[in-house]
Motif scaffolding. Structure first.
Motif, PDB file in Angstrom:
ATOM      1  N   GLU A  17       0.827  -1.214   0.000  1.00 11.69           N
ATOM      2  CA  GLU A  17       0.000   0.000   0.000  1.00 11.69           C
ATOM      3  C   GLU A  17       0.858   1.260   0.000  1.00 11.69           C
ATOM      4  O   GLU A  17       0.550   2.235  -0.689  1.00 11.69           O
ATOM      5  N   GLU A  18       1.936   1.250   0.776  1.00 12.89           N
ATOM      6  CA  GLU A  18       2.792   2.444   0.876  1.00 12.89           C
ATOM      7  C   GLU A  18       3.560   2.682  -0.431  1.00 12.89           C
ATOM      8  O   GLU A  18       3.650   3.820  -0.892  1.00 12.89           O
ATOM      9  N   PHE A  19       4.086   1.612  -1.030  1.00 18.20           N
ATOM     10  CA  PHE A  19       4.777   1.781  -2.324  1.00 18.20           C
ATOM     11  C   PHE A  19       3.785   2.211  -3.406  1.00 18.20           C
ATOM     12  O   PHE A  19       4.115   3.031  -4.267  1.00 18.20           O
ATOM     13  N   GLU A  50       7.810  10.673   0.690  1.00 18.16           N
ATOM     14  CA  GLU A  50       7.399  10.310   2.058  1.00 18.16           C
ATOM     15  C   GLU A  50       6.838   8.902   2.105  1.00 18.16           C
ATOM     16  O   GLU A  50       7.161   8.125   3.000  1.00 18.16           O
ATOM     17  N   GLU A  51       5.968   8.592   1.139  1.00 16.87           N
ATOM     18  CA  GLU A  51       5.359   7.249   1.118  1.00 16.87           C
ATOM     19  C   GLU A  51       6.424   6.182   0.901  1.00 16.87           C
ATOM     20  O   GLU A  51       6.366   5.104   1.505  1.00 16.87           O
ATOM     21  N   HIS A  52       7.387   6.483   0.052  1.00 14.54           N
ATOM     22  CA  HIS A  52       8.524   5.577  -0.142  1.00 14.54           C
ATOM     23  C   HIS A  52       9.221   5.349   1.204  1.00 14.54           C
ATOM     24  O   HIS A  52       9.550   4.212   1.571  1.00 14.54           O
ATOM     25  N   GLY A  53       9.383   6.427   1.949  1.00 15.71           N
ATOM     26  CA  GLY A  53       9.993   6.326   3.278  1.00 15.71           C
ATOM     27  C   GLY A  53       9.174   5.453   4.231  1.00 15.71           C
ATOM     28  O   GLY A  53       9.740   4.692   5.029  1.00 15.71           O
ATOM     29  N   HIS A  54       7.823   5.551   4.120  1.00 11.36           N
ATOM     30  CA  HIS A  54       6.973   4.723   4.984  1.00 11.36           C
ATOM     31  C   HIS A  54       7.169   3.236   4.676  1.00 11.36           C
ATOM     32  O   HIS A  54       7.263   2.409   5.590  1.00 11.36           O
ATOM     33  N   ALA A  55       7.205   2.924   3.383  1.00  7.84           N
ATOM     34  CA  ALA A  55       7.419   1.527   2.981  1.00  7.84           C
ATOM     35  C   ALA A  55       8.759   1.027   3.512  1.00  7.84           C
ATOM     36  O   ALA A  55       8.857  -0.086   4.061  1.00  7.84           O
ATOM     37  N   LYS A  97      -7.918   5.877   3.472  1.00  5.71           N
ATOM     38  CA  LYS A  97      -7.845   4.412   3.386  1.00  5.71           C
ATOM     39  C   LYS A  97      -6.637   3.894   4.176  1.00  5.71           C
ATOM     40  O   LYS A  97      -6.746   2.927   4.939  1.00  5.71           O
ATOM     41  N   VAL A  98      -5.488   4.552   3.991  1.00  2.57           N
ATOM     42  CA  VAL A  98      -4.278   4.120   4.711  1.00  2.57           C
ATOM     43  C   VAL A  98      -4.473   4.275   6.228  1.00  2.57           C
ATOM     44  O   VAL A  98      -4.017   3.435   7.008  1.00  2.57           O
ATOM     45  N   THR A  99      -5.172   5.325   6.629  1.00  2.00           N
ATOM     46  CA  THR A  99      -5.434   5.511   8.065  1.00  2.00           C
ATOM     47  C   THR A  99      -6.214   4.318   8.617  1.00  2.00           C
ATOM     48  O   THR A  99      -5.886   3.788   9.687  1.00  2.00           O
ATOM     49  N   GLU A 127       1.478  10.148  12.090  1.00  2.00           N
ATOM     50  CA  GLU A 127       1.751  10.599  10.718  1.00  2.00           C
ATOM     51  C   GLU A 127       0.457  10.719   9.910  1.00  2.00           C
ATOM     52  O   GLU A 127       0.289  11.657   9.131  1.00  2.00           O
ATOM     53  N   GLN A 128      -0.463   9.779  10.103  1.00  2.00           N
ATOM     54  CA  GLN A 128      -1.709   9.817   9.318  1.00  2.00           C
ATOM     55  C   GLN A 128      -2.542  11.050   9.634  1.00  2.00           C
ATOM     56  O   GLN A 128      -3.201  11.601   8.745  1.00  2.00           O
ATOM     57  N   LEU A 129      -2.511  11.504  10.874  1.00  2.00           N
ATOM     58  CA  LEU A 129      -3.238  12.737  11.192  1.00  2.00           C
ATOM     59  C   LEU A 129      -2.681  13.895  10.364  1.00  2.00           C
ATOM     60  O   LEU A 129      -3.430  14.669   9.754  1.00  2.00           O
ATOM     61  N   GLU A 130      -1.346  14.005  10.310  1.00  2.00           N
ATOM     62  CA  GLU A 130      -0.705  15.061   9.518  1.00  2.00           C
ATOM     63  C   GLU A 130      -1.079  14.953   8.041  1.00  2.00           C
ATOM     64  O   GLU A 130      -1.360  15.946   7.375  1.00  2.00           O
ATOM     65  N   GLU A 131      -1.047  13.726   7.537  1.00  2.00           N
ATOM     66  CA  GLU A 131      -1.256  13.512   6.106  1.00  2.00           C
ATOM     67  C   GLU A 131      -2.697  13.834   5.707  1.00  2.00           C
ATOM     68  O   GLU A 131      -2.929  14.472   4.683  1.00  2.00           O
ATOM     69  N   VAL A 132      -3.643  13.368   6.524  1.00  2.00           N
ATOM     70  CA  VAL A 132      -5.051  13.639   6.220  1.00  2.00           C
ATOM     71  C   VAL A 132      -5.321  15.139   6.347  1.00  2.00           C
ATOM     72  O   VAL A 132      -5.997  15.732   5.501  1.00  2.00           O
TER      73      VAL A 132
HETATM   74 FE   LIG Z   1       2.121   6.404   4.144  1.00  2.00          FE
END
Ligand SMILES: [Fe+2]
Ligand SMILES: [Fe+2]
Length: 172
Positions: A17-19, A50-55, A97-99, A127-132
């Motif tokens: 999902e993150e990639f 950032e998402e790459h970093g999450h993965a 969805k990711v949250t 992190e999801q709070l920031e992203e949303v």
């Molecule tokens: Fe993410």
């Protein structure tokens, strides 16, 4: 073994999902670049990183725990957008969805009495709070400006340090 197989499998699934999110943001960044909207493009490029970093963070966790981290194939991403609002709405829905997925991972960790993973996942929860928040701010601004006035969105992104990609990221 530090981790249960169910937890390892769920984390490996989240890596997909993150990639995929990373590539989706790169597709959106390229769309905005082709529309000559460089600030929007920059914003989504940084989101993609950032998402790459999450993965990578998830994969590193599995390796650190002595588990098998799997580099996955990703899902399809959308490359064509009629409007800016459509692209940003897709991004916001992806973050929502990711949250949900992160919440489910935490639920699983609690169910398995895996406090190591529960603790590790707290960074993602924050992190999801920031992203949303940053994506829903951006969607508001895009809608308020309207498709004919996307240069106002460019101006907003250039001026607003929090909206500036990466600015809202939780500390690692
Ligand atoms: Fe993410
Ligand atoms: Fe995200």
């Amino acid at each position: 073994m530090l981790l249960k197989q169910s937890v390892v499998d769920a984390i490996n699934k989240q890596v997909v999902e993150e990639f995929t999110a990373s590539l989706q943001y790169i597709a959106i960044a390229l769309h905005f670049d082709s529309e000559t909207l460089p600030e929007l493009s920059k914003f989504f490029q940084a989101q993609g990183m950032e998402e790459h970093g999450h993965a990578m963070k998830l994969l590193q966790y599995l390796n650190d725990a002595g588990e098998k981290a799997l580099v996955p194939a990703t899902k399809e991403v959308k490359n064509h957008f009629e409007t800016a609002a459509e692209a940003v709405e897709l991004a916001l829905n992806q973050e929502l969805k990711v949250t949900d997925q992160i919440n489910s991972l935490v639920d699983l960790a609690v169910k398995e009495n895996d406090h190591l993973t529960r603790q590790f996942l707290q960074w993602f929860v924050a992190e999801q709070l920031e992203e949303v928040a940053s994506m829903s701010d951006l969607l508001n601004v895009v809608k308020r400006a309207g498709e004919a006035n996307l240069l106002l969105v460019e101006d907003y992104l250039a001026r607003n340090p929090r909206a500036d990609a990466g600015g809202g990221e939780a500390e690692a």
